[in-house]
Write a protein that holds these residues in place. Structure first.
Motif, PDB file in Angstrom:
ATOM      1  N   PRO A  81       1.580  10.650   0.057  1.00 25.33           N
ATOM      2  CA  PRO A  81       2.019   9.377  -0.536  1.00 25.33           C
ATOM      3  C   PRO A  81       1.347   8.151   0.095  1.00 25.33           C
ATOM      4  O   PRO A  81       1.076   7.169  -0.598  1.00 25.33           O
ATOM      5  CB  PRO A  81       3.531   9.392  -0.297  1.00 25.33           C
ATOM      6  N   ALA A  82       1.025   8.212   1.380  1.00 20.87           N
ATOM      7  CA  ALA A  82       0.377   7.064   2.045  1.00 20.87           C
ATOM      8  C   ALA A  82      -0.951   6.721   1.381  1.00 20.87           C
ATOM      9  O   ALA A  82      -1.280   5.541   1.207  1.00 20.87           O
ATOM     10  CB  ALA A  82       0.150   7.373   3.529  1.00 20.87           C
ATOM     11  N   GLU A  83      -1.717   7.752   1.001  1.00 22.16           N
ATOM     12  CA  GLU A  83      -3.029   7.497   0.380  1.00 22.16           C
ATOM     13  C   GLU A  83      -2.862   6.964  -1.048  1.00 22.16           C
ATOM     14  O   GLU A  83      -3.715   6.229  -1.534  1.00 22.16           O
ATOM     15  CB  GLU A  83      -3.884   8.770   0.375  1.00 22.16           C
ATOM     16  N   ILE A  84      -1.777   7.342  -1.707  1.00 21.86           N
ATOM     17  CA  ILE A  84      -1.532   6.822  -3.065  1.00 21.86           C
ATOM     18  C   ILE A  84      -1.233   5.317  -2.938  1.00 21.86           C
ATOM     19  O   ILE A  84      -1.727   4.504  -3.713  1.00 21.86           O
ATOM     20  CB  ILE A  84      -0.339   7.542  -3.749  1.00 21.86           C
ATOM     21  N   LEU A  85      -0.433   4.976  -1.938  1.00 23.05           N
ATOM     22  CA  LEU A  85      -0.139   3.550  -1.684  1.00 23.05           C
ATOM     23  C   LEU A  85      -1.412   2.799  -1.305  1.00 23.05           C
ATOM     24  O   LEU A  85      -1.608   1.648  -1.708  1.00 23.05           O
ATOM     25  CB  LEU A  85       0.899   3.420  -0.558  1.00 23.05           C
ATOM     26  N   LEU A  86      -2.264   3.474  -0.547  1.00 24.40           N
ATOM     27  CA  LEU A  86      -3.547   2.884  -0.145  1.00 24.40           C
ATOM     28  C   LEU A  86      -4.384   2.549  -1.390  1.00 24.40           C
ATOM     29  O   LEU A  86      -4.968   1.457  -1.486  1.00 24.40           O
ATOM     30  CB  LEU A  86      -4.302   3.875   0.757  1.00 24.40           C
ATOM     31  N   ALA A  87      -4.421   3.476  -2.345  1.00 29.25           N
ATOM     32  CA  ALA A  87      -5.176   3.258  -3.590  1.00 29.25           C
ATOM     33  C   ALA A  87      -4.640   2.042  -4.326  1.00 29.25           C
ATOM     34  O   ALA A  87      -5.398   1.222  -4.842  1.00 29.25           O
ATOM     35  CB  ALA A  87      -5.087   4.498  -4.471  1.00 29.25           C
ATOM     36  N   LYS A  88      -3.324   1.928  -4.338  1.00 30.31           N
ATOM     37  CA  LYS A  88      -2.673   0.801  -5.011  1.00 30.31           C
ATOM     38  C   LYS A  88      -3.069  -0.510  -4.314  1.00 30.31           C
ATOM     39  O   LYS A  88      -3.342  -1.516  -4.950  1.00 30.31           O
ATOM     40  CB  LYS A  88      -1.149   1.014  -4.926  1.00 30.31           C
ATOM     41  N   GLU A  89      -3.076  -0.453  -2.987  1.00 31.46           N
ATOM     42  CA  GLU A  89      -3.402  -1.627  -2.169  1.00 31.46           C
ATOM     43  C   GLU A  89      -4.861  -2.065  -2.385  1.00 31.46           C
ATOM     44  O   GLU A  89      -5.152  -3.253  -2.506  1.00 31.46           O
ATOM     45  CB  GLU A  89      -3.157  -1.264  -0.684  1.00 31.46           C
ATOM     46  N   ILE A  90      -5.778  -1.061  -2.426  1.00 34.91           N
ATOM     47  CA  ILE A  90      -7.203  -1.366  -2.630  1.00 34.91           C
ATOM     48  C   ILE A  90      -7.389  -1.971  -4.030  1.00 34.91           C
ATOM     49  O   ILE A  90      -8.106  -2.951  -4.207  1.00 34.91           O
ATOM     50  CB  ILE A  90      -8.079  -0.084  -2.478  1.00 34.91           C
ATOM     51  N   GLY A  91      -6.739  -1.344  -5.003  1.00 32.19           N
ATOM     52  CA  GLY A  91      -6.846  -1.812  -6.394  1.00 32.19           C
ATOM     53  C   GLY A  91      -8.105  -1.293  -7.076  1.00 32.19           C
ATOM     54  O   GLY A  91      -9.109  -0.993  -6.414  1.00 32.19           O
ATOM     55  N   GLY A  92      -8.049  -1.141  -8.384  1.00 33.52           N
ATOM     56  CA  GLY A  92      -9.223  -0.721  -9.162  1.00 33.52           C
ATOM     57  C   GLY A  92      -9.614   0.737  -9.001  1.00 33.52           C
ATOM     58  O   GLY A  92     -10.710   1.139  -9.393  1.00 33.52           O
ATOM     59  N   ILE A  93      -8.733   1.538  -8.384  1.00 33.53           N
ATOM     60  CA  ILE A  93      -9.035   2.973  -8.220  1.00 33.53           C
ATOM     61  C   ILE A  93      -8.652   3.689  -9.529  1.00 33.53           C
ATOM     62  O   ILE A  93      -7.494   3.659  -9.945  1.00 33.53           O
ATOM     63  CB  ILE A  93      -8.247   3.580  -7.024  1.00 33.53           C
ATOM     64  N   ASP A  94      -9.641   4.342 -10.162  1.00 29.69           N
ATOM     65  CA  ASP A  94      -9.373   5.010 -11.437  1.00 29.69           C
ATOM     66  C   ASP A  94      -8.816   6.422 -11.254  1.00 29.69           C
ATOM     67  O   ASP A  94      -8.164   6.962 -12.138  1.00 29.69           O
ATOM     68  CB  ASP A  94     -10.669   5.099 -12.259  1.00 29.69           C
ATOM     69  N   LEU A  95      -9.135   7.019 -10.097  1.00 27.39           N
ATOM     70  CA  LEU A  95      -8.733   8.417  -9.860  1.00 27.39           C
ATOM     71  C   LEU A  95      -8.739   8.692  -8.364  1.00 27.39           C
ATOM     72  O   LEU A  95      -9.622   8.208  -7.648  1.00 27.39           O
ATOM     73  CB  LEU A  95      -9.746   9.346 -10.565  1.00 27.39           C
ATOM     74  N   ILE A  96      -7.754   9.480  -7.911  1.00 28.14           N
ATOM     75  CA  ILE A  96      -7.783   9.957  -6.519  1.00 28.14           C
ATOM     76  C   ILE A  96      -8.161  11.434  -6.561  1.00 28.14           C
ATOM     77  O   ILE A  96      -7.615  12.201  -7.367  1.00 28.14           O
ATOM     78  CB  ILE A  96      -6.415   9.795  -5.813  1.00 28.14           C
ATOM     79  N   ILE A  97      -9.115  11.812  -5.702  1.00 26.14           N
ATOM     80  CA  ILE A  97      -9.497  13.225  -5.609  1.00 26.14           C
ATOM     81  C   ILE A  97      -9.143  13.725  -4.208  1.00 26.14           C
ATOM     82  O   ILE A  97      -9.623  13.190  -3.206  1.00 26.14           O
ATOM     83  CB  ILE A  97     -11.008  13.441  -5.876  1.00 26.14           C
ATOM     84  N   ALA A  98      -8.282  14.742  -4.164  1.00 27.21           N
ATOM     85  CA  ALA A  98      -7.905  15.362  -2.898  1.00 27.21           C
ATOM     86  C   ALA A  98      -8.712  16.641  -2.732  1.00 27.21           C
ATOM     87  O   ALA A  98      -9.174  17.228  -3.716  1.00 27.21           O
ATOM     88  CB  ALA A  98      -6.420  15.705  -2.912  1.00 27.21           C
TER      89      ALA A  98
END
Ligand SMILES: [Fe+2]
Length: 317
Positions: A81-98
């Protein structure tokens, strides 16, 4: 490219690098289809239809928030969940790949462990022995994963409206193939373990890991010991195999194993079987496999933001 195309690209690259080769993977999927056809209607309802097309069930599209062109991805080894919040914080992330499995990919991790039987067989362990010993280990892993909170990260992605996928075994196949080809090319220079260790230390991901003290190490054996036959049996195939396999690997003529990581129990068994073990490094090996896939995205002008341990090295010249 959209999320589904990126995911399919990962699967295709994984098949290209698979020890079983394309024909072996096709046979694996054909067998699943045959089994599916024999199921009752009730059993078919419970069946995971994706398993008829995807040979790596530990790798999945976990959520598509918006089916759009992907231009910027956040990529990490472990996404929580921390990295999902990080993506939100960065902004403009279209996709997260784990990299490591999540959600139903994690629940299905044992499904890819069959691959280890074919890898072991490739290096000379009789298939009946590999299958017999792995069967027990696969059910042990399945029981262990049963208690996990599989959906925690996926739920966070859904709530925050962020697309999420993971690629585990396809990328581990790429890392294994990379190392297999390198060992083959350099085999005349790989007499002793120190030669092998020095070769690994030249790989940029491992060189970078050395800076934080997580570089390649000899876990069993001495630098001056001879390598004998080198096998890449512990890079792909889900997670650690059976500790009882080391004795069988020694009988099959394997002298040295290159792995990502090793538990104490496995290390003791390798020692007892006089098999040398060189541990390349976990997150660095995961990064190597991910990078070989991420280069394909970079070629398609997708921006990559590494996080969660990923050592991003581009091999695009
Ligand atoms: Fe890993």
């Amino acid at each position: 490219m959209k999320t589904k195309e990126i995911f399919q690209l990962a699967i295709n690259k994984g098949i290209e690098a698979d020890f079983r080769e394309k024909e072996g993977v096709e046979r694996f999927l054909k067998r699943k289809r045959e089994k599916y056809e024999k199921l009752s209607e009730k059993e078919k309802e419970e069946f995971d239809l994706e398993s008829l097309e995807n040979p790596y069930l530990d790798s999945r599209i976990l959520h598509i928030a918006e089916d759009k062109e992907i231009k910027k991805v956040l990529v990490g080894i472990d996404i929580e969940p921390a990295e999902i919040l990080l993506a939100k914080e960065i902004g403009g992330i279209d996709l997260i790949i784990a990299h490591h499995p999540l959600g139903k990919g994690l629940a299905h991790l044992p499904d890819v462990m069959d691959l280890q039987c074919d890898v072991l067989n490739y290096y000379g362990v009789p298939i009946n022995i590999a299958e017999g010993l792995m069967k027990e280990r696969i059910s042990e892993v399945a029981r262990g994963l049963n208690a996990i909170n599989h959906q925690r990260t996926v739920d966070t992605a859904k709530i925050l409206g962020i697309s999420l996928m993971n690629s585990h075994t396809p990328c581990n196949n790429l890392a294994a193939k990379f190392l297999k080809d390198l060992i083959k090319k350099e085999k005349d220079n790989l007499i002793r373990l120190e030669n092998l260790l020095n070769l690994l230390k030249e790989i940029p991901e491992y060189k970078e890991a050395m800076k934080i003290g997580a570089g390649p190490k000899i876990f069993v054996g001495e630098p001056e010991r001879k390598c004998g036959k080198i096998a890449i049996t512990e890079i792909t195939g889900g997670t650690e195999g059976s500790p009882k396999l080391y004795e069988k690997m020694a009988t099959a003529g394997i002298g040295t194993i290159i792995g990502m990581h090793i538990s104490e129990e496995h290390k003791k068994e390798a020692e007892a079987a006089n098999i040398n073990v060189v541990i390349a490094g976990h997150i660095s090996s995961d990064s190597l496999g991910m990078n070989l896939f991420l280069d394909e995205l970079e070629k398609r002008d997708i921006e990559i933001i590494p996080c969660s341990g990923l050592i991003r090295i581009s091999r695009i010249s």
